[in-house]
Every structure is written in structure tokens, then in C-alpha cells.
Scaffold this active site. Sequence first.
Site, short mmCIF file in Angstrom:
data_model
loop_
_atom_site.label_atom_id
_atom_site.label_comp_id
_atom_site.label_asym_id
_atom_site.label_seq_id
_atom_site.Cartn_x
_atom_site.Cartn_y
_atom_site.Cartn_z
N ARG A 62 -19.91 24.11 10.33
CA ARG A 62 -18.73 23.88 9.49
C ARG A 62 -18.68 24.84 8.31
O ARG A 62 -17.61 25.31 7.92
CB ARG A 62 -18.75 22.44 8.97
CG ARG A 62 -17.58 22.08 8.06
CD ARG A 62 -16.26 22.14 8.79
NE ARG A 62 -15.14 21.80 7.93
CZ ARG A 62 -13.89 21.65 8.33
NH1 ARG A 62 -13.59 21.82 9.62
NH2 ARG A 62 -12.93 21.33 7.49
N GLU A 63 -19.83 25.13 7.75
CA GLU A 63 -19.87 25.96 6.54
C GLU A 63 -19.53 27.42 6.82
O GLU A 63 -18.76 28.04 6.09
CB GLU A 63 -21.25 25.87 5.89
CG GLU A 63 -21.59 24.53 5.26
CD GLU A 63 -20.88 24.31 3.94
OE1 GLU A 63 -20.16 25.22 3.49
OE2 GLU A 63 -21.05 23.23 3.36
N SER A 64 -20.13 27.99 7.84
CA SER A 64 -20.03 29.44 8.04
C SER A 64 -19.68 29.86 9.46
O SER A 64 -19.50 31.06 9.70
CB SER A 64 -21.37 30.10 7.68
OG SER A 64 -22.38 29.68 8.60
N TYR B 179 -14.30 17.86 5.83
CA TYR B 179 -15.68 18.34 5.98
C TYR B 179 -16.58 17.24 6.53
O TYR B 179 -17.32 17.44 7.51
CB TYR B 179 -16.19 18.81 4.63
CG TYR B 179 -17.61 19.34 4.64
CD1 TYR B 179 -17.86 20.67 4.89
CD2 TYR B 179 -18.69 18.50 4.38
CE1 TYR B 179 -19.16 21.16 4.90
CE2 TYR B 179 -19.98 18.98 4.37
CZ TYR B 179 -20.21 20.31 4.64
OH TYR B 179 -21.50 20.78 4.64
#
Length: 642
Positions: free
Chosen positions: A503-505, A611
Site C-alpha cells: 500500500r505504501e510504495s 489505507y
Amino acid sequence: MRVRSVLFWWMCGFFVLAAFPGRSYALDLEQQRKAYAVAINAIRHGDWEQYQRLRPSLDDYPLAIYLDYYELTGNGQRVSVERAEQFMADSRGTALPNRFLRSYLGSAGRRGRWSDFLAMMSQEPASEDLKCYYYRALYHTGDRDAAYAGAASLWVHSHSRPKICDPLFTNWQRAGGLNDDLVWARLLQTVDARQTSLSRYVARKGSPALKPWADRMMSAYASPTKLAALKLPENEAKSADIATAALKRLARSDQEAALKLWLQFKDRLPFEPAQVREVERQIALYTLFRETESNLAWLQPTLARLQDDTLVEIRLRWAIASQDWGGFRATLPLLSSEAARDSGWRYWSALATEQAGRQEQAKEELVELASERGYYSFLAADRLGQPYKMNNKSASADSNAGAAQADTPALRRVTELTFHDAQRDAHAEWSLVLSSSAPEQLPALARLAADRGWYRFAIDAANRAKEMDWLDMRFPPAYRETFEQYAGRRGVPTTELMAIARRESAFMPQITSSAGARGLMQVMPATGKQVANRVGVNYSREALYEVDDNVLLGSAYYRELLDQFDNNRIYALAAYNAGPHRVERWRADSAGQLPVEAWIETIPFKETRAYVQAVLAYNVVFGELQGAPSSLLSDAERQARY
């Protein structure tokens, strides 16, 4: 301009310079890679003599055009228009033309090379800075009328303008270009943007005839509750402008007073339809944000009139937070048909139907939703006691097509940039490859990327193909050994850390967010430094781009959040995204009154809400793909009140 092990390659490649000074010669790929690293290092250190000796040997290297780019933008010398045009032609089809053009125009503008600027840019650029240079160039080359028209369009803006526009504005104002209409137009924008100091500055630019109106505007801005005391003339458009600005400002702090004044003034002043919508939307928005119950009777018909899905969705979440199923059912029909098809509102519609006693209808809605994959579908499956549906589909690819594509100039550039660890440049080139590829080529590209360990690129290819069911492409086992190592050390599932990184990168180690977070798990430098001190490891900002260092610190921080929130992943994930202080505040607001899915649904930040939902769902998907199935929510998380 990051390359792998520059010193090592310099040492390995030194023989090139010694053996063949100033000559063009053939090198194999390994030698070219070493020579490229040496050349980049020479550019970085300003050793242009060494660079020029080496450059001829790299004419046929896939990244030769990147060397030309760095040379043209890095040596500080004037680049002629002819050379710039030649580079633009030579670099066509790469990720470099626009990048070079921005650099060239910026340099030409800073140095006052106005003819060069216009030779390379004959129409208004998109960048605000370059617009200033463009109109300055027109001014200095004799097209004053166009320059002044551009100055007017740039000056009327809600925020301060770039300093490089000042010479343009000075000449324009000396020529009498500034008038009361422009001052008023900008004052409306600066007041709306709550730029107090700038608004005062703009107000002073008006003529004596405009001053009474500007004074009224600033008085209304400072004390919007005193709007009635200004005795605004009822047939003047500027009166409606002032009232619009004052009411929008008041709506932020006192929704009840704003509504009362709006009902008092809306039929007295000549509001334009757009102004009516602006005021009503602002009052509605902050009524929803502040949950101002005294405005509810006005709010519901206003939502129906505005037909704004954003407002309707906030109202629906307010009803969920209040467990007001009647209010939810009354508001749901106000969603557009497109928004109503969203899996989230289908899930909550089923729950509202269930609360109304229509059990069979609710079950049918949940069964349909549970046949899909995603956060809400997994929630629906849990309510039904059914297994999750993955709907996985392999990306069928022609191996011959993949081999042919791998041998294109664009893919060779991606390969070499990836080798040199220039991931951001490689990603830019890959994006061009995808955008120029036919739909039938995308499976082979996705497979090629996955086979080469280009995890982010495989994800991009699947997304470009709109193939959301290519799970092996979209959820690859990226850096699995590293995640396993630190998952074991932190006492968390490997899939959980992978879900966070996904999810982050999207598994791109060198990515930097707009907020400054870095690397796979998007660790903020300040947070990384604090965590490094607590776990006793060395720290550097650049190390956050290294896979091992980033996962070490990101996993340690996540473990700290789990410990802080009694091993509750919902709170820990929300805190990882928005900060633990905000989560503590949100917990206090809900006071332990909500079931888990209602608390997640009513997280105030849209980004954090999405998120948490995504990471929970990604964890399920990674678990299924890696043979370690898990539930969306643990029993403890499901049974807790939030």
C-alpha cells in the site's frame, strides 16, 4: 542520477581510459556498464575532461542519451538552440524531452536569454514559473500587449506569485495594466483562500472608488457575524460577493449562525447561481464536519438539491457513527447511481436493510458482494460465514512476444537503468512503454517485469491492463526473505508487513512521498531516526531507500504501534498512516461505542480510512497467495468496541 557502486565501477573501468584515451572503441555490455558508471561519476564531480575522453565509447550504449542529458544540464555552459533542438529530436521516445525542456527553459529564463526561450517554447507553458519567464520573454522581444495580458492572468490568483514574476508585474503596472476589476477579482480569490495578509495587500491596490467596497470586504472577512451591520446595497453585485465571502468564512466556525444569516440575505442580494451553490455547499459541509444537529432540517433537502456525492457520503458516515439507521436509509437514495454501486455503500445498504428487518433481502445483497474480492467483500463473507473469493486469474502471455519486446530500445533503457539502481528514471521509461503498448502486449510486459523482479512495474502493467484479477502480478512475493526476517523479529505475520509495503510504495524502494516519507514502507526521516535510536542501529536518511534498512525501521515502528494499542491492528495501521496522536483523539471521540467496521468507516481522514481497509484486505490476499490464509479481522478485533 544514482548508480550502483560508483567507486567499484570506477576502479574496474579505469583500464578503459588508460588503454584507449580519446578514441572510440567497442565495449561489451559489462564494460559499457562499468564505463557508464565512471562517466556518471565524472559528471557528478565536474570532471568534464575525463567524461569527454570516455563518452565516445558509449555511443551505442542504451543510456547514452542520459549521458547527453546530464552533460547538457550539468556543465553550466550555454546550450545553443540548435543543440537543444537536436537533443529534443534525439531523445524522442524516451522520458527525457520534457525533463530537458523544463531545465533548458529555466536556465534561459534565469539568464535572460529571451530569444532562446521563445525559440524552444512558442506558447504558454504549464508551469507557473515558466509562465512568468514566457511573458517576460514576450515583453523583452517586443510583444508588450501579449506580455501584459499574461501578466493580468498571472496576477489574479489566490496566493502569492513567484518572485520571478515581479519584473513582469512591475512593467505591467507602470503601463497602467492594473485596474479595479482585476483588484476585486483577486481580492475575492485571496479572501476565499483565507490569505489574510495578501488580502490586505490586494485591497490597498484599488482606486479611491474601490476603497469603500474593499473596506467592507475586509470588515466582513474579519467579523462575518456583523454582516448585517455593513448595510450592503441590495442591488450591487459586489454586495453579493462580500456576503458570499463572509458566509463561507462563518460556516467554518459557526454553522448555525451562518445558516441564519444565509436565510436572511439569500433573497435580498443579487447572488449568482454559482454563489448560491458555494454558500449552501460550505454551510452543508461544515454542518456535516461539526455534526451540527440544529441544521439537520435544512440539511436534508439541501443535499437533495446540491446532488453532491461527497456531501452525501459524509452524511451517511455521520449516520453510521450515530448508528442512525433511519437517517442512513433516508440519505442513501441521494447518492448518484455510480456512487451507489461502490462496494462500500452496497455493504452498508445491506446492513441497513438487515436493521429494517428484511433479512432475506439483506442476505441476497451480501451474497452478491461476497462473490467479489476486497475489503467489503471479505466483511460480507465473514457475516455469511463463507470463504473469501480471490477470483485469481493468470496473466497469459506469449513468451515470444515478451522476448521481442525485451529487445526494444525502450526496454533496454529500463533494463540498464534498473541495473544502475536508477529506479525513478526506470519507472518513467516503463510508464512510457506501457502507455505506448497495445492492450494485447500488456500481459507479456507484466510477465517480463515479474520474471525480472521489477515488482512495481508488474503492478503497473496489470493496472494499465485493468486486470485487477492478475493477483500474481499485483501482489508479488517482493523482497519476501527480508520481510520474513523482520516479521519474525517483530512477532508479526510476514504478509502484514508486505501488505503495508504494497500500500505504501507498491514495492518501489526509491520512492519519496510528497510529505517526504521514503522507501518501501514509507518511513518519515524523523520517525526513522527516532526508531533507529530506540532499536540501537545506525541511521542515515539515504539508507531509507535501501530495502533492508527500510524494512528494519518500518517493521520496528509498526511493532511499537501494536504495543501502544494493545496489539490492535486497526488502531496501529491508522496510526502508521495518520500518527498515533490522531488515533487517540478519534478513539476518544467514538468513546468505545462502535463496532469495528463502523469505526473504520468513520475515520475522519479519507486517506487513512482507505489505507486501513486496503492493508487489511491486502493481508488476506497475500496470505492466500502464499499458502497462509488469514481472516480479515481477528476475533479480538471483531469483538472489541471502538
